[in-house]
Design a protein around this motif. Structure first.
Motif, PDB file in Angstrom:
ATOM      1  N   GLN A 139       1.223   4.055  -3.036  1.00 28.08           N
ATOM      2  CA  GLN A 139       0.932   5.466  -2.788  1.00 28.08           C
ATOM      3  C   GLN A 139       2.138   6.353  -3.125  1.00 28.08           C
ATOM      4  O   GLN A 139       1.998   7.392  -3.777  1.00 28.08           O
TER       5      GLN A 139
ATOM      6  N   TYR B  10       2.863   6.313  -6.975  1.00 28.12           N
ATOM      7  CA  TYR B  10       1.798   6.992  -7.729  1.00 28.12           C
ATOM      8  C   TYR B  10       1.963   8.507  -7.610  1.00 28.12           C
ATOM      9  O   TYR B  10       1.761   9.241  -8.574  1.00 28.12           O
ATOM     10  N   ARG B  11       2.328   8.953  -6.397  1.00 29.68           N
ATOM     11  CA  ARG B  11       2.564  10.383  -6.214  1.00 29.68           C
ATOM     12  C   ARG B  11       3.742  10.865  -7.058  1.00 29.68           C
ATOM     13  O   ARG B  11       3.815  12.036  -7.421  1.00 29.68           O
TER      14      ARG B  11
ATOM     15  N   GLN C 289       0.831  -1.202   0.000  1.00 35.33           N
ATOM     16  CA  GLN C 289       0.000   0.000   0.000  1.00 35.33           C
ATOM     17  C   GLN C 289       0.873   1.263   0.000  1.00 35.33           C
ATOM     18  O   GLN C 289       0.640   2.191  -0.762  1.00 35.33           O
ATOM     19  N   LYS C 290       1.879   1.268   0.884  1.00 31.97           N
ATOM     20  CA  LYS C 290       2.772   2.420   0.968  1.00 31.97           C
ATOM     21  C   LYS C 290       3.548   2.616  -0.335  1.00 31.97           C
ATOM     22  O   LYS C 290       3.747   3.755  -0.797  1.00 31.97           O
TER      23      LYS C 290
END
Length: 277
Positions: free
Chosen positions: A246, A249-250, A242-243
């Motif tokens: 995220q 993607y950023r 998940q990290k």
């Protein structure tokens, strides 16, 4: 009415002369004038000077001094008329004198806004890689008339704009190899906008250059993913993934590409005999 009682060169400047005028019923008047003013009015000892003539002499000397100040200001580079006038106003020169100075400078071609605008466009596009919108804003700030701005920018063709914008793109491409395509293109877009290029030129350059970065995109992802991996490696597998998603993607990478990296990374760990809980 008065009479010139004496004329002598000043100690500080051999081109300026003291003039002493004796006046009836008043203290002697001492003033300095430029040698050109001395010759212009044919001043000599014993000459009678009316108050009106004295005012003309003093005004002519003001014009001469302001003219010299303008020449010093113009010595380093070309200037617009607006720049010269603003410089003289800062020196306390009245507008009536500035107008005369500018007329003289125009006649002698020391100021020429048409030539100045044309040279400014050539210099800014070649040495500073600026687009027409930024150059226009700068010429407006320098007080160049709109007609001359339009005339000078007409020589800045779309082909030239595209070539300069493309060179900036290529330079940025070398410097930002480790960024995602999305982030890279947005940074370049912002840079070209700040440089003053038109939207259609920017769109064409980005369309030509930004569509074939497949291998570079993967290499950039690897670099950014390794950084994120070191940050989140101690997290349990679900939270780790998940990290990672995220964070990457950023950074502008697609989730599909991130998932592919995670699959490969998981496969490599499995081959090494290790697995994340």
């Amino acid at each position: 009415m008065g009479t010139i009682a004496g004329i002598a060169a000043t100690e500080q400047n051999g081109e300026r002369f003291w003039i002493i005028v004796h006046r009836d019923g008043a203290p002697p008047l001492r003033l300095t004038v430029d040698q050109d003013v001395l010759l212009q009015f044919r001043l000599k000892k014993g000459m009678e000077i009316s108050d009106d003539l004295l005012q003309h002499i003093m005004h002519a000397d003001e014009v001469k001094k302001a003219y010299q100040q303008a020449l010093y200001f113009l010595a380093r580079r070309m200037r617009s008329e607006h720049e010269v006038a603003a410089h003289l106003r800062k020196k306390g020169v009245p507008d009536s004198v500035i107008d005369e100075v500018l007329k003289k400078l125009r006649v002698e071609r020391y100021v020429d806004d048409e030539a100045f605008a044309a040279a400014y466009v050539r210099t800014q596009k070649k040495t500073a890689s600026k687009g027409p919108r930024l150059i226009r804003a700068e010429l407006e700030r320098l007080g160049v008339p709109d007609r001359l701005i339009e005339q000078s920018l007409a020589e800045y063709t779309l082909d030239e704009q595209a070539a300069i914008a493309r060179s900036l793109y290529e330079k940025a491409k070398k410097q930002r190899r480790m960024e995602s395509t999305r982030v890279f293109l947005e940074r370049v877009r912002q840079q070209l906008m700040r440089k003053g290029f038109q939207h259609e030129v920017i769109a064409a350059v980005l369309a030509d250059g930004g569509v074939h970065r497949g291998q570079e995109e993967w290499e950039a992802l690897n670099v950014q993913a390794e950084k994120a991996h070191r940050r989140y490696v101690r997290h349990p597998r679900p939270l780790y993934e998940q990290k990672m998603r995220q964070a990457l993607y950023r950074k502008g990478f697609s989730l599909d590409l991130v998932d592919e990296w995670l699959r490969r990374q998981d496969s490599e760990e499995g081959e090494k005999g290790g697995s994340r809980p």
